[in-house]
Design a protein around this motif. Sequence first.
Motif, mmCIF file in Angstrom:
data_model
loop_
_atom_site.group_PDB
_atom_site.id
_atom_site.type_symbol
_atom_site.label_atom_id
_atom_site.label_comp_id
_atom_site.label_asym_id
_atom_site.label_seq_id
_atom_site.Cartn_x
_atom_site.Cartn_y
_atom_site.Cartn_z
ATOM 1 N N PRO A 258 -0.227 -2.970 7.064
ATOM 2 C CA PRO A 258 -0.900 -4.268 7.029
ATOM 3 C C PRO A 258 -1.307 -4.735 5.687
ATOM 4 C CG PRO A 258 -1.814 -2.496 8.721
ATOM 5 C CD PRO A 258 -1.051 -1.793 8.070
ATOM 6 N N GLU A 259 -1.834 -3.783 4.855
ATOM 7 C CA GLU A 259 -2.356 -4.170 3.799
ATOM 8 C C GLU A 259 -1.678 -3.778 2.379
ATOM 9 O OE1 GLU A 259 -5.777 -2.791 4.888
ATOM 10 O OE2 GLU A 259 -6.241 -4.286 6.241
ATOM 11 N N GLU A 260 -0.437 -3.554 2.594
ATOM 12 C CA GLU A 260 0.678 -2.927 1.458
ATOM 13 C C GLU A 260 1.975 -3.736 1.578
ATOM 14 O OE1 GLU A 260 1.703 1.094 -1.018
ATOM 15 O OE2 GLU A 260 1.064 1.036 1.155
ATOM 16 N N LEU A 261 2.282 -4.647 0.716
ATOM 17 C CA LEU A 261 3.594 -5.263 0.728
ATOM 18 C C LEU A 261 4.549 -4.755 -0.414
ATOM 19 C CD1 LEU A 261 4.832 -7.612 2.085
ATOM 20 C CD2 LEU A 261 4.010 -9.319 0.114
ATOM 21 N N LEU A 262 5.854 -4.827 0.096
ATOM 22 C CA LEU A 262 6.843 -4.315 -1.032
ATOM 23 C C LEU A 262 7.692 -5.737 -1.321
ATOM 24 C CD1 LEU A 262 9.601 -1.370 -0.920
ATOM 25 C CD2 LEU A 262 10.367 -3.725 -1.066
ATOM 26 N N ARG A 288 1.339 -11.123 -12.731
ATOM 27 C CA ARG A 288 1.091 -12.327 -11.964
ATOM 28 C C ARG A 288 1.444 -12.270 -10.474
ATOM 29 N NH1 ARG A 288 4.192 -15.188 -15.868
ATOM 30 N NH2 ARG A 288 5.748 -15.432 -14.642
ATOM 31 N N ILE A 289 2.307 -11.554 -10.137
ATOM 32 C CA ILE A 289 2.632 -11.350 -8.637
ATOM 33 C C ILE A 289 1.238 -10.668 -8.132
ATOM 34 C CG2 ILE A 289 3.943 -10.379 -6.914
ATOM 35 C CD1 ILE A 289 6.355 -10.631 -8.601
ATOM 36 N N ARG A 290 0.807 -9.567 -8.743
ATOM 37 C CA ARG A 290 -0.424 -9.110 -7.973
ATOM 38 C C ARG A 290 -1.688 -9.653 -7.812
ATOM 39 N NH1 ARG A 290 2.453 -4.288 -10.664
ATOM 40 N NH2 ARG A 290 2.981 -2.873 -9.077
ATOM 41 N N ASN A 291 -1.622 -10.616 -9.050
ATOM 42 C CA ASN A 291 -2.804 -11.467 -9.220
ATOM 43 C C ASN A 291 -2.850 -12.599 -8.129
ATOM 44 O OD1 ASN A 291 -5.186 -12.272 -10.641
ATOM 45 N ND2 ASN A 291 -4.049 -14.081 -10.874
ATOM 46 N N VAL A 293 -1.127 -12.209 -4.989
ATOM 47 C CA VAL A 293 -0.829 -11.725 -3.630
ATOM 48 C C VAL A 293 -1.176 -10.245 -3.952
ATOM 49 C CG1 VAL A 293 0.441 -11.032 -1.653
ATOM 50 C CG2 VAL A 293 0.943 -13.172 -3.112
ATOM 51 N N PRO A 294 -2.762 -10.070 -3.846
ATOM 52 C CA PRO A 294 -3.066 -8.466 -4.187
ATOM 53 C C PRO A 294 -2.498 -7.415 -3.122
ATOM 54 C CG PRO A 294 -4.845 -10.023 -4.138
ATOM 55 C CD PRO A 294 -3.785 -11.065 -3.685
ATOM 56 N N ILE A 295 -2.132 -7.799 -2.029
ATOM 57 C CA ILE A 295 -1.481 -6.792 -1.244
ATOM 58 C C ILE A 295 0.039 -6.426 -1.466
ATOM 59 C CG2 ILE A 295 -2.594 -7.214 0.861
ATOM 60 C CD1 ILE A 295 -0.151 -8.596 1.862
ATOM 61 N N ALA A 296 0.772 -6.944 -2.719
ATOM 62 C CA ALA A 296 2.104 -6.794 -3.115
ATOM 63 C C ALA A 296 1.985 -5.760 -4.059
ATOM 64 C CB ALA A 296 2.501 -8.155 -3.782
ATOM 65 N N ARG A 297 1.707 -4.420 -3.509
ATOM 66 C CA ARG A 297 1.268 -3.333 -4.478
ATOM 67 C C ARG A 297 2.614 -2.575 -4.957
ATOM 68 N NH1 ARG A 297 -3.296 -0.816 -0.522
ATOM 69 N NH2 ARG A 297 -4.672 -2.589 -0.800
ATOM 70 N N VAL A 298 3.709 -2.728 -4.234
ATOM 71 C CA VAL A 298 5.050 -2.128 -4.678
ATOM 72 C C VAL A 298 6.122 -3.205 -5.040
ATOM 73 C CG1 VAL A 298 7.134 -0.465 -4.041
ATOM 74 C CG2 VAL A 298 4.586 -0.296 -3.019
ATOM 75 N N ILE A 299 6.414 -3.281 -6.278
ATOM 76 C CA ILE A 299 7.039 -4.404 -6.678
ATOM 77 C C ILE A 299 8.331 -3.934 -7.480
ATOM 78 C CG2 ILE A 299 7.254 -6.450 -8.311
ATOM 79 C CD1 ILE A 299 4.169 -6.751 -7.898
ATOM 80 N N TYR A 300 9.655 -4.358 -7.085
ATOM 81 C CA TYR A 300 10.894 -3.906 -7.883
ATOM 82 C C TYR A 300 11.549 -5.283 -8.423
ATOM 83 C CZ TYR A 300 10.288 0.702 -6.093
ATOM 84 O OH TYR A 300 9.480 1.811 -5.505
ATOM 85 N N LEU A 301 11.574 -5.504 -9.662
ATOM 86 C CA LEU A 301 12.095 -6.737 -10.158
ATOM 87 C C LEU A 301 13.283 -6.298 -10.906
ATOM 88 C CD1 LEU A 301 9.339 -9.000 -11.380
ATOM 89 C CD2 LEU A 301 10.217 -8.879 -9.188
ATOM 90 N N GLU A 302 14.645 -6.616 -10.706
ATOM 91 C CA GLU A 302 15.945 -6.649 -11.412
ATOM 92 C C GLU A 302 16.208 -7.498 -12.178
ATOM 93 O OE1 GLU A 302 20.520 -5.712 -10.532
ATOM 94 O OE2 GLU A 302 19.242 -5.365 -8.986
ATOM 95 N N PRO A 303 16.355 -7.584 -13.511
ATOM 96 C CA PRO A 303 16.597 -8.775 -14.416
ATOM 97 C C PRO A 303 18.264 -8.816 -14.365
ATOM 98 C CG PRO A 303 16.128 -6.938 -15.727
ATOM 99 C CD PRO A 303 15.861 -6.584 -14.385
ATOM 100 N N ASP A 304 18.674 -10.224 -14.203
ATOM 101 C CA ASP A 304 20.107 -10.292 -14.194
ATOM 102 C C ASP A 304 20.261 -11.721 -14.890
ATOM 103 O OD1 ASP A 304 22.944 -10.293 -13.704
ATOM 104 O OD2 ASP A 304 22.253 -9.015 -11.887
#
Length: 322
Positions: A258-262, A288-291, A293-304
């Motif tokens: 509920p309070e953890e977003l990937l 910036r994402i975590r600031n 949306v604080p529940i966005a705790r697991v973030i994977y960004l793939e540059p392309d």
Amino acid sequence: MSAGGGTRAIVAALLANLGIAVTKFVAFGLSGSSSMLAESIHSVADSGNQALLLLGGRRAKRKATPEHPFGYGRERYIYAFIVSIVLFSLGGLFALYEAYHKWHEQMEHPGGIESWQWLPVVVLVVAIILESFSFRTAIVESNAVRGKASWWEFIRRAKAPELPVVLLEDLGALLGLVFALVGVSMTLATDNGYWDAAGTAAIGILLVAIAVVLAFETKSLLVGEGASAEDVRRIEQAITGGAEVERIIHMKTLHLGPEELLVAAKVAVRPYASAAELAEGINTVEARIRNSVPIARVIYLEPDIYRNAEQPADGVPELKEA
């Protein structure tokens, strides 16, 4: 939803149901009313359900392990789903069975409540008052987080299962008490036990309907739901809100609890002079994402690299990665 708010609502419902269950069983033992028995089992089931929700919330706080690298946040969904099963079987099906049994009993031995006739009415009125306080607590805690959403939208879209479960349980409990009160009162007024059986059947149908709604909603959470439209909008703005990223190629989100977003996204980046500079840019975007949306705790960004394909026949340009 704050965990504290959900816990307060659960504890209030648990204490109310434990006290009500005892008084209902006493009233059933003295009067023999089937509606009182159905309501007694209903209160026991609700008490067990609230204990399950508290247990699920506690187990969900365990730290991640190599076997469960994303943690145990979804245990709250599992226990909420178990609640729907308990409500369906121990609450709804038992009440329907008792109504069937009472109905056939009336066919062989017609008659109303013979002893302690008005005790069930007194108990039911007191139970309605106590249950109303529990329901009020759930409403107050829900209003703090549902915003402008309607009650149905709140139940459908809430990512934390505890408050919707307690709301529906308390609503079902209040309506069930009213059904029981009508059944018992009409039985006393007419000396016809079929009213008691009808009240019991109404309680069973109500509990089965609520259990089905809870099962469908918690099943959706178990399968995996993405972020709300508002959170998606904030994440997209956070990603493209600086010079580090030119555009989002595609993005997916998933609630791990509920309070953890990937958040997983492939993003088109501007030319960087070095890998270190690129990594610094990605880290800035993640912050910036975590600031936002604080529940966005697991973030994977793939540059392309973004390349616009030739215009297809349908007139909608494709997005291609290099």
